[in-house]
Write a protein that holds these residues in place. Structure first.
Motif, PDB file in Angstrom:
ATOM      1  N   MET A 153      57.230  21.212  21.274  1.00 46.64           N
ATOM      2  CA  MET A 153      56.945  20.189  22.293  1.00 46.64           C
ATOM      3  C   MET A 153      56.303  20.825  23.520  1.00 46.64           C
ATOM      4  SD  MET A 153      60.091  17.432  22.127  1.00 46.64           S
ATOM      5  CE  MET A 153      61.456  18.540  21.776  1.00 46.64           C
ATOM      6  N   ARG A 154      56.787  21.994  23.902  1.00 38.74           N
ATOM      7  CA  ARG A 154      56.178  22.693  25.030  1.00 38.74           C
ATOM      8  C   ARG A 154      54.745  23.099  24.702  1.00 38.74           C
ATOM      9  NH1 ARG A 154      58.215  28.600  26.600  1.00 38.74           N
ATOM     10  NH2 ARG A 154      57.194  28.925  24.589  1.00 38.74           N
ATOM     11  N   ALA A 155      54.496  23.474  23.440  1.00 37.53           N
ATOM     12  CA  ALA A 155      53.154  23.882  23.041  1.00 37.53           C
ATOM     13  C   ALA A 155      52.151  22.744  23.189  1.00 37.53           C
ATOM     14  CB  ALA A 155      53.167  24.380  21.595  1.00 37.53           C
ATOM     15  N   ILE A 156      52.593  21.514  22.958  1.00 33.39           N
ATOM     16  CA  ILE A 156      51.701  20.371  23.143  1.00 33.39           C
ATOM     17  C   ILE A 156      51.264  20.281  24.602  1.00 33.39           C
ATOM     18  CG2 ILE A 156      51.551  17.851  23.072  1.00 33.39           C
ATOM     19  CD1 ILE A 156      53.454  17.918  20.675  1.00 33.39           C
ATOM     20  N   GLN A 157      52.210  20.431  25.508  1.00 35.88           N
ATOM     21  CA  GLN A 157      51.878  20.374  26.932  1.00 35.88           C
ATOM     22  C   GLN A 157      50.986  21.546  27.330  1.00 35.88           C
ATOM     23  OE1 GLN A 157      55.294  20.421  29.525  1.00 35.88           O
ATOM     24  NE2 GLN A 157      54.128  19.763  31.321  1.00 35.88           N
ATOM     25  N   LYS A 158      51.274  22.739  26.804  1.00 34.91           N
ATOM     26  CA  LYS A 158      50.452  23.900  27.131  1.00 34.91           C
ATOM     27  C   LYS A 158      49.042  23.755  26.555  1.00 34.91           C
ATOM     28  CE  LYS A 158      52.188  28.034  27.092  1.00 34.91           C
ATOM     29  NZ  LYS A 158      52.867  29.295  26.711  1.00 34.91           N
ATOM     30  N   SER A 159      48.936  23.214  25.346  1.00 29.54           N
ATOM     31  CA  SER A 159      47.618  23.020  24.729  1.00 29.54           C
ATOM     32  C   SER A 159      46.741  22.114  25.576  1.00 29.54           C
ATOM     33  CB  SER A 159      47.792  22.445  23.326  1.00 29.54           C
ATOM     34  OG  SER A 159      46.548  22.127  22.749  1.00 29.54           O
ATOM     35  N   ASN A 160      47.327  21.027  26.056  1.00 31.52           N
ATOM     36  CA  ASN A 160      46.562  20.102  26.908  1.00 31.52           C
ATOM     37  C   ASN A 160      46.181  20.760  28.229  1.00 31.52           C
ATOM     38  OD1 ASN A 160      46.800  18.093  24.966  1.00 31.52           O
ATOM     39  ND2 ASN A 160      48.678  17.257  25.851  1.00 31.52           N
ATOM     40  N   CYS A 161      47.080  21.592  28.751  1.00 28.27           N
ATOM     41  CA  CYS A 161      46.803  22.293  30.008  1.00 28.27           C
ATOM     42  C   CYS A 161      45.652  23.283  29.825  1.00 28.27           C
ATOM     43  CB  CYS A 161      48.071  23.003  30.479  1.00 28.27           C
ATOM     44  SG  CYS A 161      47.845  24.059  31.944  1.00 28.27           S
ATOM     45  N   TYR A 162      45.687  24.065  28.740  1.00 29.55           N
ATOM     46  CA  TYR A 162      44.617  25.026  28.477  1.00 29.55           C
ATOM     47  C   TYR A 162      43.282  24.323  28.270  1.00 29.55           C
ATOM     48  CZ  TYR A 162      48.021  28.810  27.848  1.00 29.55           C
ATOM     49  OH  TYR A 162      48.992  29.759  28.050  1.00 29.55           O
ATOM     50  N   HIS A 163      43.324  23.173  27.609  1.00 33.38           N
ATOM     51  CA  HIS A 163      42.082  22.437  27.362  1.00 33.38           C
ATOM     52  C   HIS A 163      41.477  21.939  28.674  1.00 33.38           C
ATOM     53  CE1 HIS A 163      39.190  19.823  25.380  1.00 33.38           C
ATOM     54  NE2 HIS A 163      39.613  18.829  26.141  1.00 33.38           N
ATOM     55  N   GLU A 164      42.334  21.535  29.595  1.00 36.44           N
ATOM     56  CA  GLU A 164      41.842  20.961  30.845  1.00 36.44           C
ATOM     57  C   GLU A 164      41.448  22.031  31.865  1.00 36.44           C
ATOM     58  OE1 GLU A 164      43.282  17.726  34.284  1.00 36.44           O
ATOM     59  OE2 GLU A 164      44.489  18.081  32.463  1.00 36.44           O
ATOM     60  N   TYR A 165      42.208  23.126  31.936  1.00 37.19           N
ATOM     61  CA  TYR A 165      42.001  24.109  33.002  1.00 37.19           C
ATOM     62  C   TYR A 165      41.469  25.453  32.514  1.00 37.19           C
ATOM     63  CZ  TYR A 165      44.823  20.774  35.628  1.00 37.19           C
ATOM     64  OH  TYR A 165      45.302  19.626  36.218  1.00 37.19           O
ATOM     65  N   GLY A 166      41.294  25.605  31.204  1.00 36.91           N
ATOM     66  CA  GLY A 166      40.771  26.856  30.676  1.00 36.91           C
ATOM     67  C   GLY A 166      41.859  27.724  30.079  1.00 36.91           C
ATOM     68  N   HIS A 167      41.436  28.628  29.202  1.00 44.26           N
ATOM     69  CA  HIS A 167      42.396  29.444  28.462  1.00 44.26           C
ATOM     70  C   HIS A 167      43.094  30.483  29.312  1.00 44.26           C
ATOM     71  CE1 HIS A 167      39.938  28.509  24.549  1.00 44.26           C
ATOM     72  NE2 HIS A 167      40.483  27.455  25.095  1.00 44.26           N
ATOM     73  N   GLU A 168      42.571  30.767  30.481  1.00 46.51           N
ATOM     74  CA  GLU A 168      43.203  31.755  31.358  1.00 46.51           C
ATOM     75  C   GLU A 168      44.113  31.116  32.390  1.00 46.51           C
ATOM     76  OE1 GLU A 168      42.796  34.879  30.634  1.00 46.51           O
ATOM     77  OE2 GLU A 168      41.409  34.290  29.020  1.00 46.51           O
ATOM     78  N   ALA A 169      44.265  29.810  32.337  1.00 48.32           N
ATOM     79  CA  ALA A 169      45.101  29.110  33.317  1.00 48.32           C
ATOM     80  C   ALA A 169      46.566  29.496  33.137  1.00 48.32           C
ATOM     81  CB  ALA A 169      44.929  27.604  33.170  1.00 48.32           C
ATOM     82  N   ALA A 170      47.319  29.414  34.222  1.00 50.11           N
ATOM     83  CA  ALA A 170      48.750  29.739  34.196  1.00 50.11           C
ATOM     84  C   ALA A 170      49.541  28.524  33.734  1.00 50.11           C
ATOM     85  CB  ALA A 170      49.211  30.199  35.577  1.00 50.11           C
ATOM     86  N   CYS A 171      49.480  28.251  32.464  1.00 51.85           N
ATOM     87  CA  CYS A 171      50.150  27.065  31.902  1.00 51.85           C
ATOM     88  C   CYS A 171      51.529  27.460  31.394  1.00 51.85           C
ATOM     89  CB  CYS A 171      49.307  26.456  30.785  1.00 51.85           C
ATOM     90  SG  CYS A 171      47.686  25.844  31.330  1.00 51.85           S
ATOM     91  N   ASP A 172      52.419  27.736  32.302  1.00 52.13           N
ATOM     92  CA  ASP A 172      53.772  28.142  31.944  1.00 52.13           C
ATOM     93  C   ASP A 172      54.731  26.979  32.174  1.00 52.13           C
ATOM     94  OD1 ASP A 172      53.015  30.751  31.297  1.00 52.13           O
ATOM     95  OD2 ASP A 172      53.124  31.360  33.412  1.00 52.13           O
ATOM     96  N   PHE A 173      55.443  26.610  31.120  1.00 53.80           N
ATOM     97  CA  PHE A 173      56.393  25.507  31.191  1.00 53.80           C
ATOM     98  C   PHE A 173      57.703  25.945  30.549  1.00 53.80           C
ATOM     99  CE2 PHE A 173      52.117  23.730  30.710  1.00 53.80           C
ATOM    100  CZ  PHE A 173      52.007  22.980  31.878  1.00 53.80           C
ATOM    101  N   GLY A 174      58.801  25.446  31.084  1.00 59.12           N
ATOM    102  CA  GLY A 174      60.106  25.771  30.530  1.00 59.12           C
ATOM    103  C   GLY A 174      60.397  24.996  29.252  1.00 59.12           C
ATOM    104  N   GLU A 175      61.500  25.383  28.570  1.00 62.31           N
ATOM    105  CA  GLU A 175      61.877  24.752  27.310  1.00 62.31           C
ATOM    106  C   GLU A 175      63.116  23.879  27.429  1.00 62.31           C
ATOM    107  OE1 GLU A 175      62.515  28.194  24.985  1.00 62.31           O
ATOM    108  OE2 GLU A 175      60.391  28.656  24.723  1.00 62.31           O
TER     109      GLU A 175
END
Length: 479
Positions: A153-175
């Motif tokens: 579930m966290r990976a879904i949120q991170k995937s959308n974050c990377y898509h929107e802000y780039g692969h180097e974005a700090a898309c860190d989310f807790g579990e």
């Protein structure tokens, strides 16, 4: 222990279904067994059994196989998966013969659960030990599934974050938040009365497991073709020290061990099958089909994952972000993982529920809290039967697995520990010992010696995997 009538006896045409996992651990030789609930019609066939097996086998373990192959290397990795597939299939063949007693095909007495089969063949003390190991194993699988679902579930949120802000974005989310969501869903799903009311859930979960396995396979294959190179080596992922390599190899063995066995639920699945043909014949056919299918997917997912990333292979193929695009496909695959684990959690938790609830019903036969059921009718929903014991106990159970998952959210390490803990006792030792009794195998005969050597070898592999996996959990927690 009573004979046929007391344990759901009948001839081959007897298709009455029996309770899921009756535990006699708490009883002694001079105490009567809990009364059997009303019997139901058994209607299962080879394909419903295949669905149950695939739901039980293909789970969070498939996601760690690319990393496991990477730690073992190109030769040892695939051979290890084939080795565990062979062991699992052999174990199921041995175990399926213990469903009926004394004859595996025409015996009048049915052993309705793994523990009951152990008690009938090996005695009360072995049944008590088996029950303890089984409940720990099933409980641990619930923890592992909670961790994996939260990661997905966290990976879904991170995937959308990377898509929107780039692969180097700090898309860190807790579990933690996602574990709580999964726990809340399981509280609701755990109110399904028993294993035999959830065939539909197993079918849906099996479809989901195929879907994300195909996606992982396709993404790995596409990356290998796109890069035009097969990465990896015979020695596997390089490490800074030999000791570190040894610990990682042991964790990889534990992860692969976790990915295969389903011995603890095999007899419960077999108890859903109609006869004729004999249940062990149908179960062996279903096990062969299911293990062949899962092994093919495991080899492809593990092989293409390692070929795509080499030394950079992530611990979880679909959530470690070796793949970023297409992001919507990554999201869909992780959603399928979550849906599958919703069903898988129930497949492995229902036996625990059945043990505790049946024992309490026997211990407190006049308790309304334990035995009474209430009819609940909600708008637009079918009538639902509510039992207060089921509501309270199963809710507490789910909350406890969720809490422990939040304390130890380490995917590969936890899978390794659980896989090593349940592999040898449940998949090797008890099936082999019961087979000796069922088939009256004499000591020091050729078959006895071969199976003894096989059992000891698997014990050594299990101990090696367990020590390394525990070391991994401790290191991850301290760091």
């Amino acid at each position: 222990m009573s004979t046929g009538e007391g344990r759901g006896g009948g001839g081959d045409g007897d298709n009455l279904i029996t309770p899921l996992l009756q535990s006699t651990v708490a009883s002694s030789s001079d105490e009567p067994l809990p009364p059997d609930p009303p019997l139901k019609k058994r209607t299962g066939n080879v394909w419903t059994a295949v669905a149950h097996v695939i739901t039980g086998v293909i789970g969070s373990g498939v996601l760690s196989l690319a990393w496991s192959v990477g730690e073992l290397g190109w030769i040892a990795g695939p051979l290890t998966m084939l080795f565990f597939a062979f062991i699992t299939l052999l174990s199921t063949f041995l175990l399926s013969t213990c469903y009926r007693s004394p004859d595996p095909e025409h015996g009048p007495a049915r052993n309705r659960s793994y523990i009951e089969a152990v008690q009938v063949n090996l005695g009360e003390r072995s049944a008590w030990l088996c029950g303890l190991v089984a409940q720990i194993s099933l409980y641990g699988i619930g923890i592992a599934y909670t961790i994996t679902s939260a990661i997905s579930m966290r990976a879904i949120q991170k995937s959308n974050c990377y898509h929107e802000y780039g692969h180097e974005a700090a898309c860190d989310f807790g579990e933690t938040y996602y574990m709580l969501i999964f726990g809340a869903v399981q509280i609701v799903m755990s109110q399904i009365p028993d294993f035999h009311n959830m065939e539909w859930l197993s079918v849906v979960a099996a479809i989901m497991s195929f879907t994300y396995s195909f996606i992982g396979l396709g993404l790995g294959f596409a990356k290998v073709v796109g890069d035009g190179v097969v990465k990896g080596s015979i020695a596997g992922i390089s490490t800074s020290t030999a000791a570190q390599k040894m610990w990682l190899v042991s964790q990889a063995l534990g992860d692969i061990a976790f990915a295969y066995p389903y011995s603890i639920i095999l007899i419960e699945i077999q108890d859903t099958l109609k006869s004729p043909p004999p249940e062990n014949e149908t179960m062996n056919k279903a096990s062969t089909i299911a293990i062949s299918i899962t092994t093919f997917f495991y080899l492809c997912c593990g092989g293409f994952g390692y070929a795509a990333f080499g030394d950079s292979t992530p611990g979880n193929l679909l959530t470690g972000f070796g793949f970023y695009e297409p992001y919507w496909l990554i999201d869909f695959a992780n959603a399928c993982i979550v849906l599958h684990l919703v069903g898988g959690y129930q497949v492995y938790s229902q036996p625990v529920f059945a043990v505790v609830e049946k024992w309490l019903a026997w211990k407190y036969p006049n308790s309304g809290f334990v035995n009474d059921e209430y009819t609940l009718k909600l708008p637009l929903l079918p009538t639902f039967r509510l039992n207060l014991l089921r509501l309270c106990f199963r809710t507490t159970y789910v909350l406890s697995t969720t809490g422990i998952a939040m304390i130890f959210p380490y995917f590969n390490e936890v899978l390794g520990v659980i896989g090593a803990l349940n592999f040898w006792p449940l998949s090797i030792y008890f099936p082999v010992e019961m087979y000796f009794v069922q088939r009256k195998i004499g000591a020091w005969t050729t078959k006895w010696v071969v199976l003894r050597i096989f059992s000891v070898f698997c014990l050594l592999v299990t101990m090696f995997a367990l020590v390394g996996s525990i070391e991994g959990v401790i290191t991850a927690k301290l760091s």
